[in-house]
Write a protein that holds these residues in place. Structure first.
Motif, PDB file in Angstrom:
ATOM      1  N   ALA A   1      37.246  40.960  -3.903  1.00 13.28           N
ATOM      2  CA  ALA A   1      38.143  39.944  -3.007  1.00 13.28           C
ATOM      3  C   ALA A   1      39.218  41.373  -2.847  1.00 13.28           C
ATOM      4  CB  ALA A   1      39.121  39.353  -4.507  1.00 13.28           C
ATOM      5  N   HIS A   2      39.516  41.160  -1.725  1.00 11.49           N
ATOM      6  CA  HIS A   2      40.884  41.462  -0.462  1.00 11.49           C
ATOM      7  C   HIS A   2      42.103  40.965  -0.488  1.00 11.49           C
ATOM      8  CE1 HIS A   2      42.217  44.240   2.467  1.00 11.49           C
ATOM      9  NE2 HIS A   2      42.382  43.216   2.644  1.00 11.49           N
ATOM     10  N   PHE A   3      43.026  41.379  -0.393  1.00  8.76           N
ATOM     11  CA  PHE A   3      44.392  40.580   0.045  1.00  8.76           C
ATOM     12  C   PHE A   3      45.752  41.139   0.812  1.00  8.76           C
ATOM     13  CE2 PHE A   3      42.899  39.225  -3.966  1.00  8.76           C
ATOM     14  CZ  PHE A   3      43.209  37.788  -4.384  1.00  8.76           C
TER      15      PHE A   3
ATOM     16  N   SER B   1      37.669  46.132  -0.726  1.00 10.59           N
ATOM     17  CA  SER B   1      37.618  44.452  -1.548  1.00 10.59           C
ATOM     18  C   SER B   1      37.339  45.771  -2.667  1.00 10.59           C
ATOM     19  CB  SER B   1      36.273  44.268  -1.556  1.00 10.59           C
ATOM     20  OG  SER B   1      35.228  44.260  -1.414  1.00 10.59           O
ATOM     21  N   PHE B   2      37.944  44.931  -3.908  1.00  9.32           N
ATOM     22  CA  PHE B   2      37.857  45.590  -5.262  1.00  9.32           C
ATOM     23  C   PHE B   2      37.082  44.336  -6.105  1.00  9.32           C
ATOM     24  CE2 PHE B   2      41.530  43.197  -4.712  1.00  9.32           C
ATOM     25  CZ  PHE B   2      41.796  42.597  -6.445  1.00  9.32           C
TER      26      PHE B   2
ATOM     27  N   SER C   1      43.368  46.468  -2.492  1.00  7.57           N
ATOM     28  CA  SER C   1      42.330  46.270  -1.929  1.00  7.57           C
ATOM     29  C   SER C   1      41.960  47.793  -3.014  1.00  7.57           C
ATOM     30  CB  SER C   1      41.752  47.141  -0.560  1.00  7.57           C
ATOM     31  OG  SER C   1      42.543  48.552   0.056  1.00  7.57           O
ATOM     32  N   ASP C   2      42.514  47.706  -4.234  1.00 11.32           N
ATOM     33  CA  ASP C   2      42.558  48.877  -5.310  1.00 11.32           C
ATOM     34  C   ASP C   2      42.494  48.013  -6.283  1.00 11.32           C
ATOM     35  OD1 ASP C   2      42.109  50.979  -6.581  1.00 11.32           O
ATOM     36  OD2 ASP C   2      41.134  51.756  -4.848  1.00 11.32           O
ATOM     37  N   THR C   3      41.522  47.825  -7.613  1.00  7.95           N
ATOM     38  CA  THR C   3      42.252  47.747  -8.792  1.00  7.95           C
ATOM     39  C   THR C   3      43.695  48.092  -9.039  1.00  7.95           C
ATOM     40  OG1 THR C   3      40.548  49.392 -10.112  1.00  7.95           O
ATOM     41  CG2 THR C   3      40.031  46.671  -9.656  1.00  7.95           C
ATOM     42  N   ASP C   4      43.446  49.575  -8.596  1.00  6.43           N
ATOM     43  CA  ASP C   4      44.960  50.437  -9.551  1.00  6.43           C
ATOM     44  C   ASP C   4      46.783  50.139  -8.543  1.00  6.43           C
ATOM     45  OD1 ASP C   4      43.226  52.608 -10.445  1.00  6.43           O
ATOM     46  OD2 ASP C   4      42.562  53.703  -8.545  1.00  6.43           O
ATOM     47  N   ASP C   5      46.503  49.594  -7.455  1.00  2.00           N
ATOM     48  CA  ASP C   5      47.814  48.182  -6.704  1.00  2.00           C
ATOM     49  C   ASP C   5      47.597  46.639  -7.725  1.00  2.00           C
ATOM     50  OD1 ASP C   5      47.541  50.930  -5.161  1.00  2.00           O
ATOM     51  OD2 ASP C   5      45.824  49.449  -4.015  1.00  2.00           O
ATOM     52  N   LEU C   6      46.646  46.546  -8.464  1.00  2.00           N
ATOM     53  CA  LEU C   6      47.042  45.657  -9.157  1.00  2.00           C
ATOM     54  C   LEU C   6      47.841  45.605 -10.129  1.00  2.00           C
ATOM     55  CD1 LEU C   6      43.522  44.055  -8.676  1.00  2.00           C
ATOM     56  CD2 LEU C   6      45.543  43.627  -7.200  1.00  2.00           C
TER      57      LEU C   6
ATOM     58  N   TYR D   1      40.425  36.746   0.364  1.00  2.00           N
ATOM     59  CA  TYR D   1      39.255  36.757   0.957  1.00  2.00           C
ATOM     60  C   TYR D   1      39.084  36.866  -0.966  1.00  2.00           C
ATOM     61  CZ  TYR D   1      40.337  38.575   5.891  1.00  2.00           C
ATOM     62  OH  TYR D   1      40.033  38.958   6.812  1.00  2.00           O
ATOM     63  N   LEU D   2      37.780  35.909  -0.455  1.00  2.00           N
ATOM     64  CA  LEU D   2      36.682  36.441  -2.321  1.00  2.00           C
ATOM     65  C   LEU D   2      36.242  36.119  -1.489  1.00  2.00           C
ATOM     66  CD1 LEU D   2      37.910  33.632  -4.272  1.00  2.00           C
ATOM     67  CD2 LEU D   2      39.066  35.561  -4.126  1.00  2.00           C
ATOM     68  N   PHE D   3      35.070  37.446  -2.326  1.00  2.00           N
ATOM     69  CA  PHE D   3      33.413  37.867  -1.497  1.00  2.00           C
ATOM     70  C   PHE D   3      32.472  37.352  -2.917  1.00  2.00           C
ATOM     71  CE2 PHE D   3      35.855  40.819   0.561  1.00  2.00           C
ATOM     72  CZ  PHE D   3      36.097  40.645   1.969  1.00  2.00           C
ATOM     73  N   LEU D   4      31.510  36.452  -2.473  1.00  2.00           N
ATOM     74  CA  LEU D   4      30.592  35.763  -3.524  1.00  2.00           C
ATOM     75  C   LEU D   4      29.084  36.350  -2.707  1.00  2.00           C
ATOM     76  CD1 LEU D   4      31.217  31.705  -2.569  1.00  2.00           C
ATOM     77  CD2 LEU D   4      32.697  33.313  -4.375  1.00  2.00           C
ATOM     78  N   ASP D   5      29.240  37.616  -3.301  1.00  2.00           N
ATOM     79  CA  ASP D   5      28.194  38.237  -3.723  1.00  2.00           C
ATOM     80  C   ASP D   5      26.748  38.171  -5.079  1.00  2.00           C
ATOM     81  OD1 ASP D   5      28.654  40.400  -1.936  1.00  2.00           O
ATOM     82  OD2 ASP D   5      30.051  41.200  -3.887  1.00  2.00           O
ATOM     83  N   ASN D   6      25.637  38.542  -5.620  1.00  2.00           N
ATOM     84  CA  ASN D   6      24.499  37.748  -6.604  1.00  2.00           C
ATOM     85  C   ASN D   6      25.563  38.547  -7.433  1.00  2.00           C
ATOM     86  OD1 ASN D   6      22.320  37.948  -8.618  1.00  2.00           O
ATOM     87  ND2 ASN D   6      21.901  36.386  -7.016  1.00  2.00           N
ATOM     88  N   SER D   7      26.542  37.910  -8.333  1.00  2.00           N
ATOM     89  CA  SER D   7      26.811  38.280  -9.705  1.00  2.00           C
ATOM     90  C   SER D   7      25.850  38.928 -10.346  1.00  2.00           C
ATOM     91  CB  SER D   7      27.480  37.162 -10.314  1.00  2.00           C
ATOM     92  OG  SER D   7      27.518  37.540 -11.059  1.00  2.00           O
TER      93      SER D   7
END
Length: 837
Positions: free
Chosen positions: A325-327, A384-385, A225-230, A271-277
């Motif tokens: 996104a979140h996994f 999410s990130f 849930s964090d870009t630092d973990d990817l 999960y993918l969250f489609l906000d207003n880009s």
């Protein structure tokens, strides 16, 4: 001690309102379309296909409107194989096979997709606004019916794009699938019990500060849930080292380590969250300006500004959509001691993806609650990130376990990963789907690769499903199985022919039961006589072929109108007398057809000759009613004259059987004997056999172990390989240096090459089996395990000492091989002795 913790009922907290028109409606007004997802099988996807799957998901997601949540949920449940032992018509070996796999544990995979339309406000709410934290849930009215209508239109487009890919399919779930019935639990009930077993009752859910428990099941949650973990880089697929070589790559999806390779009960949520880009990018632009203005107060601000600029540049230059996104991986166990091992295993799986394992104990309750099918709108936004669609899709699990064929006909193989029995149809269903155009098979496997076990296993199952099986063997590979069938049928089946000096195999190529000589019968006779007449390096002239055709046709016409027993002797006398006169009348020159030479060469097969018994049999072999026949011709395999002739006549006998048995499956399997007939003069006959058998609900199978035979024989390619749409290869690692030639000869793709070279590379030491690769039509292929019971092993074994032990003991039971196998199996089990296939 009195329990002072707060309690409530699931009904009071339940976030969903109804299921209408196959959609879940939440009490907050969210609408969710539910799909079951069918993914390709493990180890069967190439690099290009992974890229195509990735592209398909991307195209489909781009059609969805803003404020949509894509929730893919992969279940991996430990189950036990439950065989059907109640069938009365099961054979002794079939029952032993089912008992061998009884209660075999395996990891089963179920994949679901939930498309949820929510609102901007719901997408931004954090964990403290979860419905789990609210006292009273008052159902909200769906705000905009037009928005929902457009969303459902997008769902339809999404479904069409996915299903048109040909690689993955999604199927809309019914209301019964979601809510269940009296007999079967629905998806919601399964989630709240973490079980697909219909006998599992609903149990208390305990939510603690660091633990979530459902009944006795304790959950462990790892999140990304964090870009630092990817990881620094992601891709649609990755190399699986355990099944790869320096010359081949076995590929899996990037997220495979937390899929089937993680062998415990777990759910992988994506999960993918489609906000207003556009709105997201404007927010990042503002944040970047703020960071820049504060850069002089902190180097961290300057670095963050640079990262934001990189993200914005990527988005604007390539036209990418900004999403969140979140996994997470939810694993569970009923044993507290096992829970620690689960945490370590899940963390290791994430580390294999080069992710930083983060064991989440803070939001485990709200993440579990958001994972309820249809309740993704309750997801806490702080977990999410920000990313783009393409990299986020790399975290999707893209393969499933091996699936049973829906066809009633097939053979039993085993899943190479878990050992679960798989029902596999490599004949009928592929024909029906157009994957293959014939049922013929080419089998290549060096000595010791398990070839005999696979072929015994296959033909035994064909026989038990009503097929007529004729085997041409040169090594006693099928003696045990044949004698077992012979004893079981009390001698009415399981016929074993072998060549001896005292009792040689004899035939009559001119005999037919009904007196009909169709074109196939005539061609067979001509090919046989041509083999007797010409050497391998001496092709016949056109004039000689015409003369031979006229001779055969003339003799057939003669026996139609004259009493007498047709035989090779009769044909020889006809050529010597009547046909010689015909040639003289036609003024056929000696250089066009030398009849004296012809008669001289064929004289050894005429009465009084060295081989006069071979083609003048008065006793016809009753092949029509026998369903399992073995011709063992090892004694003459090096005889330059008898071996090819006997082999051809056996195949001609099969063709006669094939023509007369309408609507019955027929199979001819030729072991190393094919080498004797794959010569220049025989190429047309072999091609003719392989093409003809298709028309009569039959299949021809050729088995070889010498790789040089296929590399250096163009006839094999033209006559056998090109007419065998099913290719079966066993362990080829000893031919690693020659495999480029094999790949070219068999027309294998790079994906098929990688699969074949992975055979037996990562076998489970707790199971005794050999792997086999099966390819259909160049488009469908996979590696399976040939695993058999002790009883089957004893029936199939080619080890001389083991075979003698079975046969010697059978003699004490009036020749009953079945009783001998039962006795030996019982002794091995008592002494705890294993077998090695």
């Amino acid at each position: 001690m009195r329990n002072i913790s707060k309690t409530t009922t699931l009904e009071h907290k339940f976030p969903l309102l109804a299921v209408e028109n196959n959609c879940i409606i939440s009490k907050d007004g969210d609408v969710t379309a539910c799909f079951q997802v069918h993914l390709p099988e493990l180890f069967t996807v190439s690099s290009a296909e992974y890229d195509a799957i990735h592209s398909t998901w991307h195209k489909a997601i781009k059609t969805m409107p803003d404020y949509t949540i894509i929730h893919k949920q992969d279940w991996f449940i430990k189950e036990n194989y439950a065989p059907d032992l109640s069938q009365e018509d099961q054979s002794f070996l079939s029952k032993s096979y089912q008992r061998h796999f009884n209660e075999r544990p395996f990891l089963n995979h179920y994949c679901y997709l939930f498309l949820t339309k929510t609102t901007k406000e719901r997408m931004r709410q954090q964990s403290n606004f979860s419905s789990l934290c609210k006292g009273i849930l008052i159902p909200k009215e769906i705000r905009d019916k037009e928005v929902i209508r457009r969303f459902l239109e997008s769902v339809t487009q999404f479904e069409r794009i996915i299903n048109d890919s040909g690689l993955i399919t999604i199927e809309l779930m019914s209301e019964e699938d979601i809510v269940g019935s009296k007999e079967n639990p629905g998806l919601l009930e399964q989630y709240f019990t973490l079980s697909r077993d219909s006998s599992t009752a609903m149990q208390d859910i305990a939510i603690g500060a660091e633990e979530l428990r459902i009944g006795n099941k304790r959950l462990s949650l790892h999140t990304l849930s964090d870009t630092d973990d990817l990881p620094a880089q992601v891709s649609s697929h990755s190399r699986y080292e355990k099944l790869s070589t320096d010359r081949s790559d076995c590929l899996l999806s990037f997220a495979a380590p937390v899929g089937l390779l993680l062998s415990c009960n777990h759910i992988y949520n994506q999960y993918l969250f489609l906000d207003n880009s556009d709105e997201n990018l404007r927010r990042f632009e503002k944040s970047a300006r703020n960071m820049h203005s504060l850069a002089r107060y902190s180097r961290a601000n300057q670095i963050n500004k640079e990262w934001i600029d990189l993200y914005l540049n990527e988005a604007h230059s390539q036209g990418l959509s900004s999403i969140r996104a979140h996994f997470n991986v939810m694993s569970w166990s009923e044993e507290s001691t096992e829970l620690k091992q689960l945490k370590n295993d899940t963390g290791s799986a994430l580390a294999l993806m080069e992710c930083k394992p983060r064991h989440n104990t803070t939001d485990v309750a709200t993440l579990f609650w958001a994972g309820i099918p249809g309740n993704a709108g309750d997801f806490p936004s702080e977990e999410s990130f920000y990313t783009f669609i393409e990299p986020a899709l790399c975290f999707f699990n893209e393969e499933t376990n091996y699936q049973n064929s829906p066809s009633p006909f097939g053979i039993k193989m085993a899943d190479r990963l878990t050992g679960k029995p798989i029902h596999l149809d490599i004949s009928d269903l592929p024909m029906k789907k157009g994957i293959i155009t014939n049922r013929n098979k080419f089998i290549l496997g060096p000595s010791g690769s398990g070839k005999s076990f696979f072929t015994n296993h296959m033909v035994r199952q064909y026989y038990e499903q009503g097929a007529h099986v004729l085997l041409v063997d040169t090594g006693n590979s099928y003696q045990g199985l044949c004698q077992l069938i012979h004893g079981k049928t009390k001698g009415s089946d399981g016929v074993y022919f072998t060549y001896t000096e005292d009792n040689p195999i004899a035939f009559n190529p001119f005999y037919t039961d009904d007196g009909v000589f169709d074109i196939e019968k005539r061609e067979s006779i001509k090919t046989l006589i041509l083999t007797l007449w010409k050497r391998d390096d001496e092709p016949p002239k056109r004039s000689e072929e015409v003369a031979l055709s006229n001779a055969v046709a003339g003799y057939i016409e003669k026996i139609k109108y004259e009493d007498g027993y047709p035989s090779f002797n009769g044909f020889y006398e006809y050529v010597k007398g009547d046909f010689r006169k015909v040639l003289q009348q036609k003024e056929v020159r000696e250089k066009d057809f030398d009849i004296a030479n012809f008669l001289n060469v064929l004289e050894p097969y005429y009465k009084g000759g060295e081989y006069d018994y071979l083609l003048n049999s008065e006793k016809q072999l009753d092949l029509l009613t026998k369903r399992f026949i073995v011709f063992e011709i090892d004694a003459i395999k090096d005889h330059k004259i008898l071996f090819p002739i006997v082999t051809i006549i056996i195949m001609e006998s099969f063709i006669n059987k094939m023509r007369r048995l309408k609507g019955i499956r027929k199979l001819i399997l030729i072991e190393e004997a094919w080498k004797a007939i794959a010569k220049e003069g025989m190429a047309e006959y072999i091609k003719y056999l392989f093409k003809t058998v298709r028309k009569f609900f039959g299949e021809a199978i050729v088995v070889t172990q010498e790789v040089d035979d296929i590399i250096h024989s163009p006839i094999v390619k033209e006559s056998i390989i090109n007419n065998s749409d099913c290719k079966i290869l066993l362990d080829q690692r000893k031919y690693m240096n020659k495999f480029d030639d094999i790949q070219k000869m068999l027309g294998l793709t790079d994906k098929e090459r990688s699969q074949i070279l992975s055979i037996n590379m990562n076998n489970d030491p707790k199971r005794l089996y050999k792997e086999v690769w099966i390819g259909l039509g160049g488009t469908h292929s996979a590696v399976y395990a040939t695993e058999v019971s002790t009883e089957e092993y004893l029936a199939y074994t080619t080890e001389e000492t083991e075979k003698l032990e079975v046969m010697d003991l059978a003699s004490e039971f009036d020749g009953s091989v079945e009783q001998a196998i039962k006795r030996i199996t019982l002794r091995k089990k008592e002494n705890n002795i294993s077998i090695n296939s």
